[in-house]
Design a protein around this motif. Structure first.
Motif, short mmCIF file in Angstrom:
data_model
loop_
_atom_site.label_atom_id
_atom_site.label_comp_id
_atom_site.label_asym_id
_atom_site.label_seq_id
_atom_site.Cartn_x
_atom_site.Cartn_y
_atom_site.Cartn_z
N THR A 168 -53.45 23.23 -23.76
CA THR A 168 -52.28 22.38 -23.52
C THR A 168 -51.41 22.29 -24.78
OG1 THR A 168 -53.43 21.05 -21.86
CG2 THR A 168 -51.51 20.05 -22.92
N ASN A 194 -46.68 16.91 -20.40
CA ASN A 194 -47.37 17.91 -19.58
C ASN A 194 -48.83 18.05 -20.02
OD1 ASN A 194 -45.04 18.35 -18.19
ND2 ASN A 194 -44.68 20.43 -18.95
N GLY A 195 -49.72 18.17 -19.04
CA GLY A 195 -51.14 18.28 -19.35
C GLY A 195 -51.71 19.65 -19.09
N GLY A 196 -50.93 20.55 -18.51
CA GLY A 196 -51.42 21.89 -18.22
C GLY A 196 -51.06 22.87 -19.33
N ALA A 220 -50.69 21.48 -14.64
CA ALA A 220 -51.44 20.31 -14.19
C ALA A 220 -50.56 19.53 -13.23
CB ALA A 220 -51.83 19.44 -15.39
N ASP A 221 -51.21 18.70 -12.44
CA ASP A 221 -50.46 17.92 -11.46
C ASP A 221 -49.46 16.99 -12.17
OD1 ASP A 221 -49.97 17.09 -8.73
OD2 ASP A 221 -50.88 15.18 -9.30
N SER A 260 -51.49 27.80 -16.42
CA SER A 260 -51.94 26.94 -15.31
C SER A 260 -51.34 25.55 -15.46
CB SER A 260 -53.47 26.85 -15.31
OG SER A 260 -54.04 28.12 -15.16
N ASP A 268 -46.87 18.05 -13.97
CA ASP A 268 -46.14 18.74 -15.06
C ASP A 268 -44.71 19.02 -14.62
OD1 ASP A 268 -48.38 18.67 -16.57
OD2 ASP A 268 -48.76 20.84 -16.59
#
Length: 398
Positions: free
Chosen positions: A302, A200-202, A266-267, A264, A269
């Motif tokens: 993150t 996951n990047g968010g 990320a696309d 928030s 996730d």
């Protein structure tokens, strides 16, 4: 009819021998305390006594087996008590580590304490029964059931069997639980566990999941929440279903579960959820991933979100592991209680058999002493009669 001197002697000697044999028999009974000294004394009682003695011997063998089983179970209960205390301490550290007020140095200190607990649990998992046999290795009790790999991870090398002892004719009781059942399992009612994808990047984090409706048709299945971000607008879908708008802090409901999301995404996730039995059930793996995030400083949002999600998952897994250990401990206690009941029943059986054996072969001393005195008088009378008869001869009349 003429009676010869030889006949008189033979009759007298026979009478004395019979009296002496009966006298010695009673004396042997008194000396041994048994009415049936030889099988010929009472064949039926002797035969029955053999059967009763065999039954007593079998009860004695089962009693010895119960002693060994009780020792093993008592030791396991003591170890499980220590493991449950260790897990409870680990969970307390997880709660502290999840606080946003702690610094990385504080979490490193907590990680050091958690590692000490981790090492303690490994030592308890590799405990022996005092005879060199490892308690939690199943049938492979000759070597440590939990070994550490080069990367520090712990794996189980025992088998999934449980050693058992026959405590009576109709009961084969497990006297040790294998390592899988204790350290790598959860109870049937463990519920759901959520885990964020490592890629996951968010900064999205979760709380839960909570069970809100077990009657929901989708309850019991696996779920995956996937986030999409396009044009600054975030949406999510459950198991590839229709996209729904993401609202931070608002609980979402699906399959009888509730999950609260913050941060928030990320696309791409993803957060996965499934029954605890289908997720990580390895207590040592829970320790390892908790230590990994506590020992690694988190600088970005993150990284902080990943740490918070990992700690949340670890707390849920620690809860499930604790419940499993406590359930196993309760089972051990129930088996110890069962041993007490079986001991009580066996004790009553032993008393009954001993009474039966006593009735069959033991001596009534009052009756035996009276008969001993009677036989003694009879023997003396036979001896006196022989002496008197021996002195009767026609030569005395010449």
């Amino acid at each position: 009819m003429r009676i010869s001197t030889v006949s008189i002697y033979e009759q007298s000697m026979g009478s004395m021998n019979r009296q002496e044999r009966d006298f010695l028999k009673v004396g042997q009974q008194i000396a041994s305390g048994r009415r049936v000294v030889n099988p010929s004394d009472d064949p039926q009682a002797a035969s029955r006594a053999v059967q009763v003695s065999q039954a007593l011997a079998v009860i004695g063998q089962y009693a010895d087996a119960r002693v060994g089983g009780r020792n093993a179970l008592s030791q396991e209960e003591s170890i499980l008590n220590g493991v449950s205390d260790a897990i409870a301490s680990a969970k307390t550290l997880m709660v502290q580590a999840a606080s946003d007020t702690l610094s990385d140095a504080d979490r490193t200190s907590l990680a050091s304490e958690l590692r000490g607990i981790y090492e303690t649990v490994i030592g308890q998992a590799n405990a022996t029964d005092g005879n060199g046999s490892y308690l939690f290795g199943g049938y492979r009790d000759g070597s440590e059931p939990f070994v550490r790999a080069a990367d520090g991870s712990v794996s189980y090398v025992g088998d999934n069997n449980s050693r058992a002892v026959r405590i009576d004719a109709s009961r084969l009781m497990p006297v040790a639980d294998n390592g899988i059942a204790v350290f790598q399992s959860v109870t049937a009612g463990a519920g759901y566990v959520a885990e964020a994808d490592a890629a996951n990047g968010g900064s999205v984090t979760f709380k839960g999941p909570q069970v809100v409706d077990e009657s929901d048709p989708g309850y019991g299945g696996a779920f995956g929440i996937t986030f999409s971000v396009a044009g600054g607008v975030a949406t999510y879908s459950v198991n590839g279903g229709p996209a729904q708008p993401y609202e931070e802090g608002r609980a979402i409901h699906f399959g009888g579960l509730s999950l609260t999301l913050e941060g928030s995404p990320a696309d791409g996730d993803r957060i996965a959820m499934d029954r605890a039995q289908n997720m990580n059930t390895d207590l040592f793996r829970t320790f390892e991933k908790a230590l990994a995030v506590l020992e690694q400083p988190a600088g970005t949002d993150t990284e902080k979100a990943a740490r918070k999600n990992t700690l949340s998952t670890a707390m849920r897994e620690f809860d499930n592991s604790l419940d499993n250990v406590l359930t196993t401990r309760a089972s051990v206690g129930a088996r110890l209680n069962e041993l007490d009941v079986v001991d009580s029943v066996a004790g009553n059986q032993t008393l009954n058999y001993k009474q039966t054996l006593s009735d069959l072969v033991d001596l009534d001393y009052v009756e035996a002493i009276a008969e001993y005195s009677l036989r003694q008088v009879g023997l003396k009378a036979a001896q006196k009669a022989f002496v008197d008869i021996k002195g009767m001869t026609l030569f005395d009349r010449l």
